[in-house]
Design a protein around this motif. Structure first.
Motif, PDB file in Angstrom:
ATOM      1  N   TYR B 106       0.807  -1.228   0.000  1.00  0.00           N
ATOM      2  CA  TYR B 106       0.000   0.000   0.000  1.00  0.00           C
ATOM      3  C   TYR B 106       0.830   1.263   0.000  1.00  0.00           C
ATOM      4  CZ  TYR B 106      -4.220  -2.717   0.740  1.00  0.00           C
ATOM      5  OH  TYR B 106      -5.261  -3.586   0.569  1.00  0.00           O
ATOM      6  N   ASP B 107       2.079   1.162   0.465  1.00  0.00           N
ATOM      7  CA  ASP B 107       2.838   2.396   0.644  1.00  0.00           C
ATOM      8  C   ASP B 107       4.333   2.174   0.415  1.00  0.00           C
ATOM      9  OD1 ASP B 107       3.345   4.986   1.221  1.00  0.00           O
ATOM     10  OD2 ASP B 107       2.518   4.968   3.250  1.00  0.00           O
ATOM     11  N   PRO B 108       4.709   1.683  -0.764  1.00  0.00           N
ATOM     12  CA  PRO B 108       6.131   1.369  -0.971  1.00  0.00           C
ATOM     13  C   PRO B 108       7.037   2.597  -0.823  1.00  0.00           C
ATOM     14  CG  PRO B 108       4.941   1.309  -3.064  1.00  0.00           C
ATOM     15  CD  PRO B 108       3.913   1.404  -1.970  1.00  0.00           C
ATOM     16  N   HIS B 109       6.493   3.794  -1.151  1.00  0.00           N
ATOM     17  CA  HIS B 109       7.345   4.978  -1.106  1.00  0.00           C
ATOM     18  C   HIS B 109       7.768   5.341   0.309  1.00  0.00           C
ATOM     19  CE1 HIS B 109       7.803   6.133  -5.228  1.00  0.00           C
ATOM     20  NE2 HIS B 109       6.535   5.800  -5.440  1.00  0.00           N
ATOM     21  N   GLN B 110       6.917   5.036   1.283  1.00  0.00           N
ATOM     22  CA  GLN B 110       7.296   5.330   2.658  1.00  0.00           C
ATOM     23  C   GLN B 110       8.547   4.533   3.045  1.00  0.00           C
ATOM     24  OE1 GLN B 110       4.677   5.922   6.547  1.00  0.00           O
ATOM     25  NE2 GLN B 110       4.631   3.821   5.867  1.00  0.00           N
ATOM     26  N   THR B 111       8.556   3.259   2.668  1.00  0.00           N
ATOM     27  CA  THR B 111       9.726   2.427   2.955  1.00  0.00           C
ATOM     28  C   THR B 111      10.934   2.896   2.146  1.00  0.00           C
ATOM     29  OG1 THR B 111       8.361   0.529   3.520  1.00  0.00           O
ATOM     30  CG2 THR B 111      10.627   0.067   2.882  1.00  0.00           C
ATOM     31  N   ILE B 112      10.703   3.261   0.891  1.00  0.00           N
ATOM     32  CA  ILE B 112      11.831   3.702   0.060  1.00  0.00           C
ATOM     33  C   ILE B 112      12.405   5.009   0.609  1.00  0.00           C
ATOM     34  CG2 ILE B 112      12.504   4.500  -2.241  1.00  0.00           C
ATOM     35  CD1 ILE B 112      10.368   2.499  -3.343  1.00  0.00           C
ATOM     36  N   GLU B 113      11.542   5.942   1.002  1.00  0.00           N
ATOM     37  CA  GLU B 113      12.056   7.196   1.576  1.00  0.00           C
ATOM     38  C   GLU B 113      12.856   6.884   2.847  1.00  0.00           C
ATOM     39  OE1 GLU B 113       9.191  10.170   2.822  1.00  0.00           O
ATOM     40  OE2 GLU B 113      10.730  11.721   2.984  1.00  0.00           O
ATOM     41  N   GLY B 114      12.315   6.017   3.679  1.00  0.00           N
ATOM     42  CA  GLY B 114      13.030   5.614   4.894  1.00  0.00           C
ATOM     43  C   GLY B 114      14.362   4.962   4.579  1.00  0.00           C
ATOM     44  N   ASP B 140       7.188  -6.501  -8.199  1.00  0.00           N
ATOM     45  CA  ASP B 140       6.912  -5.619  -9.343  1.00  0.00           C
ATOM     46  C   ASP B 140       6.471  -4.237  -8.863  1.00  0.00           C
ATOM     47  OD1 ASP B 140       7.445  -7.816 -10.823  1.00  0.00           O
ATOM     48  OD2 ASP B 140       5.367  -8.246 -11.386  1.00  0.00           O
ATOM     49  N   ARG B 141       5.633  -4.216  -7.827  1.00  0.00           N
ATOM     50  CA  ARG B 141       5.118  -2.931  -7.332  1.00  0.00           C
ATOM     51  C   ARG B 141       6.250  -2.081  -6.750  1.00  0.00           C
ATOM     52  NH1 ARG B 141      -0.390  -3.498  -4.714  1.00  0.00           N
ATOM     53  NH2 ARG B 141      -0.768  -3.722  -6.927  1.00  0.00           N
ATOM     54  N   VAL B 142       7.148  -2.721  -5.977  1.00  0.00           N
ATOM     55  CA  VAL B 142       8.255  -1.973  -5.372  1.00  0.00           C
ATOM     56  C   VAL B 142       9.229  -1.515  -6.452  1.00  0.00           C
ATOM     57  CG1 VAL B 142      10.193  -2.108  -3.756  1.00  0.00           C
ATOM     58  CG2 VAL B 142       7.990  -3.150  -3.150  1.00  0.00           C
ATOM     59  N   GLN B 143       9.475  -2.385  -7.435  1.00  0.00           N
ATOM     60  CA  GLN B 143      10.385  -2.001  -8.520  1.00  0.00           C
ATOM     61  C   GLN B 143       9.836  -0.779  -9.262  1.00  0.00           C
ATOM     62  OE1 GLN B 143      13.572  -3.436  -9.382  1.00  0.00           O
ATOM     63  NE2 GLN B 143      13.538  -1.440 -10.374  1.00  0.00           N
ATOM     64  N   LYS B 144       8.518  -0.753  -9.496  1.00  0.00           N
ATOM     65  CA  LYS B 144       7.910   0.410 -10.163  1.00  0.00           C
ATOM     66  C   LYS B 144       8.119   1.676  -9.338  1.00  0.00           C
ATOM     67  CE  LYS B 144       4.156  -1.632 -12.814  1.00  0.00           C
ATOM     68  NZ  LYS B 144       2.764  -2.046 -12.713  1.00  0.00           N
ATOM     69  N   ALA B 145       7.960   1.545  -8.021  1.00  0.00           N
ATOM     70  CA  ALA B 145       8.132   2.697  -7.136  1.00  0.00           C
ATOM     71  C   ALA B 145       9.588   3.175  -7.156  1.00  0.00           C
ATOM     72  CB  ALA B 145       7.691   2.344  -5.719  1.00  0.00           C
ATOM     73  N   VAL B 146      10.527   2.233  -7.181  1.00  0.00           N
ATOM     74  CA  VAL B 146      11.948   2.599  -7.254  1.00  0.00           C
ATOM     75  C   VAL B 146      12.220   3.312  -8.582  1.00  0.00           C
ATOM     76  CG1 VAL B 146      14.289   1.632  -7.500  1.00  0.00           C
ATOM     77  CG2 VAL B 146      12.801   0.850  -5.638  1.00  0.00           C
ATOM     78  N   VAL B 221      12.497   0.685   8.990  1.00  0.00           N
ATOM     79  CA  VAL B 221      12.872   1.702   8.010  1.00  0.00           C
ATOM     80  C   VAL B 221      11.680   2.613   7.674  1.00  0.00           C
ATOM     81  CG1 VAL B 221      13.533   1.945   5.590  1.00  0.00           C
ATOM     82  CG2 VAL B 221      14.753   0.333   7.042  1.00  0.00           C
ATOM     83  N   ALA B 222      10.496   2.020   7.593  1.00  0.00           N
ATOM     84  CA  ALA B 222       9.297   2.792   7.239  1.00  0.00           C
ATOM     85  C   ALA B 222       8.925   3.782   8.335  1.00  0.00           C
ATOM     86  CB  ALA B 222       8.127   1.842   6.955  1.00  0.00           C
ATOM     87  N   SER B 223       9.397   3.562   9.552  1.00  0.00           N
ATOM     88  CA  SER B 223       9.096   4.475  10.652  1.00  0.00           C
ATOM     89  C   SER B 223       9.962   5.736  10.597  1.00  0.00           C
ATOM     90  CB  SER B 223       9.356   3.783  12.005  1.00  0.00           C
ATOM     91  OG  SER B 223       8.621   2.598  12.115  1.00  0.00           O
ATOM     92  N   VAL B 224      11.077   5.672   9.858  1.00  0.00           N
ATOM     93  CA  VAL B 224      12.065   6.743   9.893  1.00  0.00           C
ATOM     94  C   VAL B 224      11.555   8.092   9.356  1.00  0.00           C
ATOM     95  CG1 VAL B 224      14.334   7.442   8.987  1.00  0.00           C
ATOM     96  CG2 VAL B 224      14.036   5.174  10.023  1.00  0.00           C
ATOM     97  N   PRO B 225      10.878   8.125   8.184  1.00  0.00           N
ATOM     98  CA  PRO B 225      10.445   9.454   7.695  1.00  0.00           C
ATOM     99  C   PRO B 225       9.572  10.205   8.706  1.00  0.00           C
ATOM    100  CG  PRO B 225      10.181   7.811   5.968  1.00  0.00           C
ATOM    101  CD  PRO B 225      10.549   7.064   7.216  1.00  0.00           C
ATOM    102  N   TRP B 226       8.673   9.496   9.372  1.00  0.00           N
ATOM    103  CA  TRP B 226       7.786  10.148  10.351  1.00  0.00           C
ATOM    104  C   TRP B 226       8.607  10.728  11.507  1.00  0.00           C
ATOM    105  CZ3 TRP B 226       6.041  10.577  15.297  1.00  0.00           C
ATOM    106  CH2 TRP B 226       4.748  11.103  15.489  1.00  0.00           C
TER     107      TRP B 226
END
Lengths: 180, 440
Positions: B106-114, B140-146, B221-226
């Motif tokens: 649901y939120d691959p970008h949050q993890t990628i930003e983290g 596939d979804r995470v690769q698209k986000a990357v 890692v996903a907790s880091v941006p917040w």
């Protein structure tokens, strides 16, 4: 290598797959570290890893046969023999077990006339027990390649088999319709 | 996916703000809701050590299962190391655990930003997201986000004009539970069998290709941006003193509303179970709960009802918070059958390099099967305990302990069900006790 690679059994990797292998070897920090993704390129194209593909990786990644073989055999998703057209993996771990994977497997065994791990004589179906597929709250779950089906009842499994017999892979529960 | 899986969220939305959203995985949606502002803040003037200090101060603990403080782990990277690698562990395979899948789905970008921020903090220029092979659609979804990130300038050379370079590779696993162990994961990406290595040296000193390497769980890692956006104090406002922040729990079994929930640590289990999960499904009665993934000790209903959901409370009750993979067991279940299912799993997934684990998991599985065939004796119950004693704490990695913890606790808490399977109730003569070199 620019020519499609011919296997003794007649399996060939496309030029596109060979190009992907070269690109992966260049992208990973060492050539050897690209071994798993390169095996995936072969799996995605052929559905298994024939001996000639092992020779190819030995050459492309400068690794030993033993190294490729140990990786190929360690990971359950890499296959050393040709597979059925549809390999249905039913999770039989604890959460799916609690939610009914045992009767589901029994139903599918009876329906297909094969035991878990077996393959139908027409080569169409193969059923396997899988360890946790990460869909525990939506169990029992069933995976077909990259398609995941959740809350699978015997009736839903029947509908899936009927559809596959017609060559149609039903939409997976993980596909986001209209968005992907 | 069933909408129930993500409904009924309560408490903080540090991790789950976009759960259940059809388009939450897209970059424009994430940016619209404040995505990548933390990265801009970090690259716009913070030093790597300041980021590490902030994460340390937040008290964030590793969400993969061990609960080791994330910032402290980062601090182990030797100063002045020339080449550092960073891995996100998305090899989510612990039975009962499906939270990382929700985060990446649901939120691959949050993890990628983290991940980008974490890489900057440890001065890594190459990051990997290691996703288990069974999650084909998710990869596939995470690769698209990357790919979206490369196109938007959040990855690649000179990110946002800061001079910081970072490459990111989405690596697909191929079906091995053991690769969730950090050294097994590292060996796997080196193109080897995913067998763990002896520690020390710890990966932070000598990991991938013998260079300093940090491996963190997706949820950590996903907790880091917040934390970057809101500060350590705001994060500590949730949870308890020693277990700050929020945690995802993935709940399976016959409850009214199974799914993934974000709750502040320290919530009483009873509140979570009754108010959020809605209690048991119709016609079901609670028997026991495995609270943190299949590897942690099981607690009978009355014991779990007295617990709070944090590291300390669960620890003092004799179990662990683990991954937050909560498996709810109903009364109708046969505990010996369930432990057979689990022992089959650990036996199947043992990598085979340490004798106590390779042989022990097989022994446990065979003994439980023997009991269920009605061929067990009282001596076999002793033998189960003896085998456990020969496995716990004696191997390179914790897989052996991960098999022993459920085995021992099932035997301890539900002994009556094991004893009921034994035909021969006669006491065992001391002279005939294990070990005698006997095999089944």
């Amino acid at each position: 290598m620019t020519q499609p690679m011919e296997d003794t059994a007649g399996f060939a990797l496309s030029p596109g797959a060979l190009a992907r292998i070269d690109a992966l070897a260049a992208r990973y920090p060492t050539k050897a570290s690209a071994l798993m993704p390169c095996l995936w390129v072969i799996m995605d194209e052929l559905g298994w890893v024939p001996p000639s593909a092992i020779d190819l990786l030995v050459e492309k990644l400068s690794v030993t046969h033993a190294r490729v073989n140990e990786v190929l055999t360690f990971y359950t998703m890499f296959r050393e023999t040709p597979q059925a057209k549809y390999t249905l993996q039913v999770c039989h771990n604890i959460s799916c077990h609690i939610m009914g994977s045992k009767p589901l497997i029994a139903h599918m065994e009876q329906k297909l006339g094969i035991k878990l791990g077996g393959r139908t004589s027409d080569g169409l179906f193969q059923i396997e027990g899988a360890e946790c597929l990460g869909a525990c709250g939506m169990g029992p779950c069933l995976q077909l390649g990259r398609h995941l089906y959740e809350n699978v009842t015997p009736a839903r499994a029947d509908a899936l088999l009927d559809s596959l017999r017609k060559g149609i892979v039903p939409r997976a529960d993980t596909d986001r319709e209209g968005v992907d | 996916m069933n909408p129930n899986d993500v409904a009924g969220q309560a408490g903080p939305k540090i991790l789950s703000a976009r759960f259940g959203r059809k388009d939450g995985h897209r970059l424009p949606v994430y940016e619209q809701e404040g995505g990548y502002t933390a990265l801009r803040k970090v690259l716009g003037g913070m030093q790597p050590d300041e980021v590490t200090a902030l994460v340390k101060e937040s008290g964030l603990r590793g969400r993969g299962g061990a609960g080791f403080p994330t910032g402290t782990k980062w601090g182990f990277v030797p100063k002045g190391a020339e080449q550092v690698y960073f891995f996100v562990n998305a090899d989510e395979s612990e039975p009962g655990t499906f939270k990382d899948r929700f985060l990446l789905d649901y939120d691959p970008h949050q993890t990628i930003e983290g991940t980008i921020i974490s890489c900057f903090a440890v001065r890594a220029n190459l990051g990997f997201i290691y996703i288990r092979g069974e999650f084909g659609w998710l990869i596939d979804r995470v690769q698209k986000a990357v790919d979206e990130c490369y196109a938007a300038g959040y990855l690649g050379k000179n990110i946002l004009g800061s001079g910081y370079d970072l490459e990111m590779i989405v690596h697909k696993g191929a079906g091995a539970y053991i690769c969730g162990e950090e050294t097994g994961l590292i060996n796997s990406v080196e193109g080897r069998k995913g067998q763990p290595s002896i520690k020390p040296p710890f990966p932070a000193v000598s990991g991938f290709l013998k260079k300093p390497t940090i491996v963190n769980n997706v949820e950590s890692v996903a907790s880091v941006p917040w934390i970057i956006n809101n500060g350590a104090a705001a994060y500590r406002a949730y949870g308890t003193e020693k277990s700050p922040g929020s945690k995802l729990f993935s709940v399976s079994g016959p409850v009214k509303r199974p799914g993934v929930y974000e709750i502040p640590l320290g919530m009483p289990f009873r509140t979570f179970f009754e108010d959020i999960l809605g209690g048991m499904a119709d016609g079901e009665e609670l028997k026991a709960v495995i609270v943190g993934g299949s590897s942690v000790p099981v607690l009978p209903a009355d014991e779990i009802m007295a617990c709070n959901l944090d590291y300390e409370s669960l620890g003092s009750a004799g179990t662990m918070l683990g991954s937050g993979g909560m498996i709810v067991i109903p009364k109708r279940c046969d505990m010996v059958e369930l432990i057979q299912v689990l022992m089959h799993f650990y036996w199947d997934e043992s990598c085979g390099q340490c004798t106590p684990c390779r042989e022990g998991t097989g022994w446990l599985h065979r003994l439980v099967k023997k009991l269920r065939r009605g061929e067990g004796t009282a001596e076999d119950l002793e033998r189960l305990e003896h085998v456990c004693a020969g496995m716990a704490g004696l191997t390179i990695c914790p897989l052996s302990d991960a098999a022993v913890m459920p085995m021992r606790s099932f035997l301890d808490k539900f002994r009556g069900e094991f004893e009921a399977l034994i035909q021969d109730q006669a006491p065992v003569a001391a002279s005939s006790r294990w070990p005698r070199g006997e095999r089944e």
